[in-house]
Design an enzyme around this catalytic site. Structure first.
Site, short mmCIF file in Angstrom:
data_model
loop_
_atom_site.label_atom_id
_atom_site.label_comp_id
_atom_site.label_asym_id
_atom_site.label_seq_id
_atom_site.Cartn_x
_atom_site.Cartn_y
_atom_site.Cartn_z
N HIS A 154 74.13 24.39 -59.65
CA HIS A 154 72.95 24.58 -59.98
C HIS A 154 72.37 26.07 -59.30
O HIS A 154 72.29 26.16 -57.78
CB HIS A 154 71.91 23.39 -60.18
CG HIS A 154 70.43 23.53 -60.73
ND1 HIS A 154 70.22 23.04 -62.25
CD2 HIS A 154 69.02 24.29 -60.38
CE1 HIS A 154 68.87 23.15 -62.60
NE2 HIS A 154 69.04 24.66 -61.56
N ASP A 163 60.74 14.98 -65.80
CA ASP A 163 60.67 16.67 -64.82
C ASP A 163 60.46 17.48 -65.93
O ASP A 163 60.12 18.50 -65.60
CB ASP A 163 62.66 16.93 -64.83
CG ASP A 163 62.31 18.56 -63.91
OD1 ASP A 163 61.88 18.32 -62.71
OD2 ASP A 163 63.72 19.04 -64.95
N ARG A 196 54.15 22.01 -64.66
CA ARG A 196 53.73 23.28 -63.11
C ARG A 196 54.54 24.95 -63.83
O ARG A 196 53.73 25.70 -62.78
CB ARG A 196 55.04 23.11 -62.15
CG ARG A 196 55.10 22.20 -61.62
CD ARG A 196 56.69 21.22 -61.08
NE ARG A 196 57.09 21.85 -59.83
CZ ARG A 196 58.83 22.99 -59.62
NH1 ARG A 196 59.64 21.15 -60.71
NH2 ARG A 196 58.57 23.68 -58.70
N SER A 200 62.95 18.12 -58.88
CA SER A 200 62.88 18.61 -60.27
C SER A 200 64.68 19.38 -60.45
O SER A 200 65.58 18.89 -61.18
CB SER A 200 62.87 20.19 -60.25
OG SER A 200 63.38 20.59 -61.46
N LYS A 211 68.13 16.29 -61.54
CA LYS A 211 68.32 15.72 -63.02
C LYS A 211 70.23 16.16 -62.40
O LYS A 211 71.04 15.59 -63.16
CB LYS A 211 68.21 17.92 -63.33
CG LYS A 211 67.29 17.61 -64.28
CD LYS A 211 66.83 18.66 -64.81
CE LYS A 211 66.40 20.13 -63.54
NZ LYS A 211 65.11 20.93 -63.86
N1 URA Z 1 64.88 24.93 -61.31
C1 URA Z 1 64.36 23.98 -61.52
O1 URA Z 1 65.56 22.80 -62.42
N2 URA Z 1 63.94 23.50 -61.03
C2 URA Z 1 62.14 23.96 -60.29
O2 URA Z 1 61.53 23.31 -59.85
C3 URA Z 1 63.09 25.50 -59.72
C4 URA Z 1 64.23 25.77 -60.76
#
Ligand code: URA
Ligand code: CA
Length: 439
Positions: free
Chosen positions: A81, A159, A166, A181, A185
């Site tokens: 990620h 989220d 946000r 966040s 996930k």
């Molecule tokens: N990517 C995400 O999934 N969440 C964030 O807060 C920032 C980048």
């Protein structure tokens, strides 16, 4: 639970109890707390921060707000990620390479957000399906070693709510909110190995190196405590990573790399991240060994063959792998000049990302449609010298209006100087459960 009291506690700088954090996440996931109260608490967290215990609790509660998967993929499920970048299409390079080396990549990707691009949008630009049903997702990984899908509604629903709030309340750039966040996930999706690409610089979510390092350390610690193998690379986002920005253009650059027709910083970072994924998979023991395996899969065409398989498996047109030039077509294709000679001294990378959004490669509002054709190809990096006749980039535009707005933004984003300038740093540090290693 008295929600105004929770907001007041964080407003005054106090720590929230585990019960208070659980109430916040439940309220976000099931809609029982109104957006204005959630948004007020998000801003209080953004301004007064959370300690390590609060951040871990927030992450675990968010992960548990929906399904917790234990995917059967015929091996160790691993995922990567990025905190978000411009011209940052490492996924489309490293997923096929790692799968060609035997890894099992169960990748959850996002859409573009703000100035950053998203893998889901890039895949859709060549007709790939990105809403795979869970059983199809898992079967594809068992069969070909990799699948990339968008986030399902069942995964970390808290989220989804908090992220949308946000994005519209200026509370994205908060360490506990980003860490929770991303990691919620990854924990919910059942990834056993997690590799994080934490960006540093003018196009990064956290503006300073120190902020990015703290974010990387926090995410590694949360994942390690949850029993996952986690590492994070801190990589440069002071200029676009690849030369291509825009959805089909970025797919083209990934294909060019896998065909052996292109290289550069995008490949360098993809190999570093990919090596960490191979280590998390138990396939390589050191970064050097991992990179060697990936290079071999690149050189003998197994990486490209795997991308072809993945595109076809997800319903896309795999012939683009043989004719990548079809991905660089737009109604208007035109070079942009700085209007002077000089050394490229600085790039406002976020502004370049917004220029691609202006062309139609990203959304200004959630409901906007993406134009897959548009974007730009950079012809310079920081430190390069340009004559007056050498373009900064070539823009791919849908019409004259968006072209002229984007061209102005690109010229503003790139600063030229009369004296030589050092190149930007690409690789900063590797963070693992063992500590921080400078690169
Ligand atoms: N990517 C995400 O999934 N969440 C964030 O807060 C920032 C980048
Ligand atoms: Ca700089």
């Amino acid at each position: 639970m008295n929600f105004p009291a929770i907001i007041a506690q964080k407003k005054l700088g106090g720590a929230l109890s585990d019960e208070q954090i659980a109430a916040f996440v439940k309220g976000a996931a099931d809609g029982s707390v109104p957006d204005y109260q959630l948004a007020a608490l998000l801003m209080a967290i953004r301004l007064n921060d959370m300690d390590a215990r609060e951040t871990t609790t927030l992450t675990l509660e968010m992960a548990r707000s929906g399904d917790m998967l234990h995917p059967d993929v015929g091996g160790v499920p691993v995922d990567k990620h990025s905190t978000g970048g411009v011209g940052d299409t490492t996924t489309l390079v490293l997923v096929p390479l790692c799968a060609a080396c035997g890894a099992r990549i169960a990748k959850m990707s996002g859409r573009g957000l703000g100035h950053t691009g998203g893998t889901v949008d890039k895949m859709e630009s060549i007709g790939m399906k990105t809403d795979l049903a869970e059983e199809d997702f898992l079967r594809q990984i068992r069969e070909i070693g990799c699948a990339v899908t968008g986030q399902s509604a069942e995964l970390a629903p808290a989220d989804k709510t908090l992220y949308a709030l946000r994005d519209t309340t200026s509370t994205v750039d908060s360490l506990p909110l980003i860490a929770s966040s991303i990691m919620s996930k990854k924990l919910a999706s059942g990834a056993e190995g997690i590799v994080l690409d934490v960006k540093v610089g003018s196009g990064a979510i956290m503006p300073t190196y120190e902020g990015s390092l703290e974010l990387a350390k926090a995410m590694v610690e949360i994942g390690t405590r949850a029993g996952r193998h986690v590492s994070a690379l801190l990589t440069g986002m002071d200029e676009p990573l690849g030369s291509h920005v825009g959805n089909r253009l970025e797919v083209k650059e990934a294909i060019d790399i896998l065909r052996g027709d292109s290289a550069g910083p995008l490949l360098t970072v993809s190999l570093r991240l990919g090596a960490q994924l191979l280590i998390a998979s138990g396939i390589a023991h050191t970064p050097a060994e991992g990179e060697k395996l990936l290079r071999a899969a690149l050189d003998d065409g197994r990486g490209l063959a795997k991308l072809r398989q993945m595109i076809a498996a997800q319903g896309g047109d795999a012939s683009v792998c043989d004719h990548p030039e079809v991905l660089a077509q737009a109604p208007i294709v035109t070079p942009i000049f700085a209007g002077r000679a000089g050394y490229v001294a600085h790039m406002d990378t976020a502004r370049l990302g917004y220029a691609s959004q202006e062309l139609g490669a990203g959304r200004k509002q959630k409901t906007d449609a993406i134009d897959p054709r548009v974007g730009f190809i950079m012809h310079c990096r920081v430190g390069d010298h340009l004559t007056e006749n050498q373009p900064l980039c070539t823009v791919y535009a849908a019409n004259e209006e968006t072209l002229s707005r984007a061209a102005a933004m690109i010229r503003e984003a790139i600063t030229l100087a009369d004296t030589p300038v050092e190149k930007e740093k690409l690789l900063y540090a590797l963070v693992t459960s063992e500590g921080v290693e400078a690169l």
